[in-house]
Design a protein around this motif. Structure first.
Motif, mmCIF file in Angstrom:
data_model
loop_
_atom_site.group_PDB
_atom_site.id
_atom_site.type_symbol
_atom_site.label_atom_id
_atom_site.label_comp_id
_atom_site.label_asym_id
_atom_site.label_seq_id
_atom_site.Cartn_x
_atom_site.Cartn_y
_atom_site.Cartn_z
ATOM 1 N N GLU A 187 37.434 71.864 43.588
ATOM 2 C CA GLU A 187 38.318 72.748 42.410
ATOM 3 C C GLU A 187 38.238 74.362 43.211
ATOM 4 N N ILE A 188 39.634 74.981 41.838
ATOM 5 C CA ILE A 188 39.668 75.918 42.159
ATOM 6 C C ILE A 188 39.603 77.401 40.967
ATOM 7 N N PRO A 189 38.665 77.403 40.818
ATOM 8 C CA PRO A 189 37.970 78.170 39.790
ATOM 9 C C PRO A 189 38.573 79.650 39.533
ATOM 10 N N ILE A 190 39.221 79.419 37.991
ATOM 11 C CA ILE A 190 40.070 80.888 37.749
ATOM 12 C C ILE A 190 39.409 81.534 36.386
ATOM 13 N N PRO A 191 38.833 82.541 36.051
ATOM 14 C CA PRO A 191 38.075 83.318 35.175
ATOM 15 C C PRO A 191 39.036 83.604 34.581
#
Length: 305
Positions: free
Chosen positions: A297-301
């Motif tokens: 997964e690509i996390p985006i804060p």
């Protein structure tokens, strides 16, 4: 005396001729029954099928209101009802037991005919007809490989809105386009592998074929979001090549649903990027997660003040 015998014989002959004419009128095309049921019908989950016919009185002595339209199916007689489709059209809904691939039937109509003040019952019927039930037939996928989020078409016949496409047995987002076409969005699964595609319905499962999921990198800008409550900020997703026909659906989830308000993300067909507004909801912090691209997964804060 001779003259009277001739006159009497003439009257007898005229009576016989008139009777024959009446019998001919009563029996020749006194009722025309036209079958409107198609010779093949696609299977459906409820297994209820409509049989219809146009029944038109032709006899001059037909008694209005005496028509009793019926259909005989599986040796049972059922009364048909007037159809809203048009005048002189009658129909009947019949639930065919599961497992049947065909059913035979014929139409029967009883009615009254009146001549010379005498009313007699008449009947008309058709020959036996067999209708074939066609199950769902999957022909092929429009493409046999693509990235996560791609919309893939499946062509065939007999599709219904209850059909669902599965990927290795797991439901995928499915779109019912028509009885001859379905499409599904490739779910966020690991790329670089082959997956078995099938179409399932209440009547069973039919294999479609093998689909390979290709890897695809996605760039996200900005890499993090910092919003005030009620503030909107644009976030852009970019892919290396243009999106295929049907667009590219990006699977995005969040662990702070009360903090983020955003629409569904789809890269339009022929484009390689899409920008959407993200609005801050309740204060809090967490992440957006873009699944199915890259190794994980690509996390985006996300922070909402």
């Amino acid at each position: 005396m001779q003259k009277n015998r001739i006159s009497h014989a003439r009257r007898i002959w005229q009576w016989i001729a008139a009777s024959a004419a009446l019998m001919l009128l009563a029996g020749c095309e006194s009722m025309v029954i036209t079958d409107l049921t198609p010779s093949t019908m696609p299977e459906n989950p409820s297994q209820i099928y409509t049989f219809s016919a146009r029944i038109t009185p032709k006899s001059r002595g037909y008694v209005e209101g005496s028509l009793r339209p019926q259909i005989v199916i599986d040796g049972r007689i059922f009364t048909m009802e007037s159809s809203p489709v048009g005048e002189d059209i009658y129909e009947f809904d019949y639930q065919i037991p599961s497992g049947r691939s065909q059913v035979s039937y014929y139409y029967l109509s009883t009615f009254d005919v009146s001549f010379g003040g005498e009313t007699t019952p008449q009947e008309a019927y058709t020959g036996v007809t067999t209708v074939q039930l066609k199950g769902r037939l999957v022909l092929s996928m429009v493409a046999n490989r693509g990235p996560v989020g791609a919309r893939i078409g499946i062509v065939g016949q007999g599709f219904t809105a209850q059909d669902l496409v599965t990927v290795n047995g797991q439901p995928a987002r499915t779109v019912f386009d028509s009885t001859n076409s379905l499409s599904f969005f490739v779910p966020p699964v690991a790329p670089g592998r082959n997956y078995q595609i099938a179409v399932t319905s209440p009547n069973g499962t039919q294999p479609v074929g093998t689909f390979r999921v290709d890897g695809l990198n996605v760039e996200v800008f900005p890499a993090a979001l910092n919003l005030a409550q009620g503030e909107s900020q644009t976030i852009t997703f970019t892919i290396p090549q243009t999106a295929p026909a049907g667009g590219l659906l990006l699977d995005i989830t969040t662990d702070v649903p009360d903090c983020i308000i955003m629409p569904e993300v789809v890269v339009p067909p022929g484009s390689n990027s899409v920008s959407i507004p993200v609005r801050g909801g309740l204060p809090g912090s967490g992440h957006l997660y873009l699944s199915g691209f890259g190794a994980s997964e690509i996390p985006i804060p996300v922070t909402v003040r």
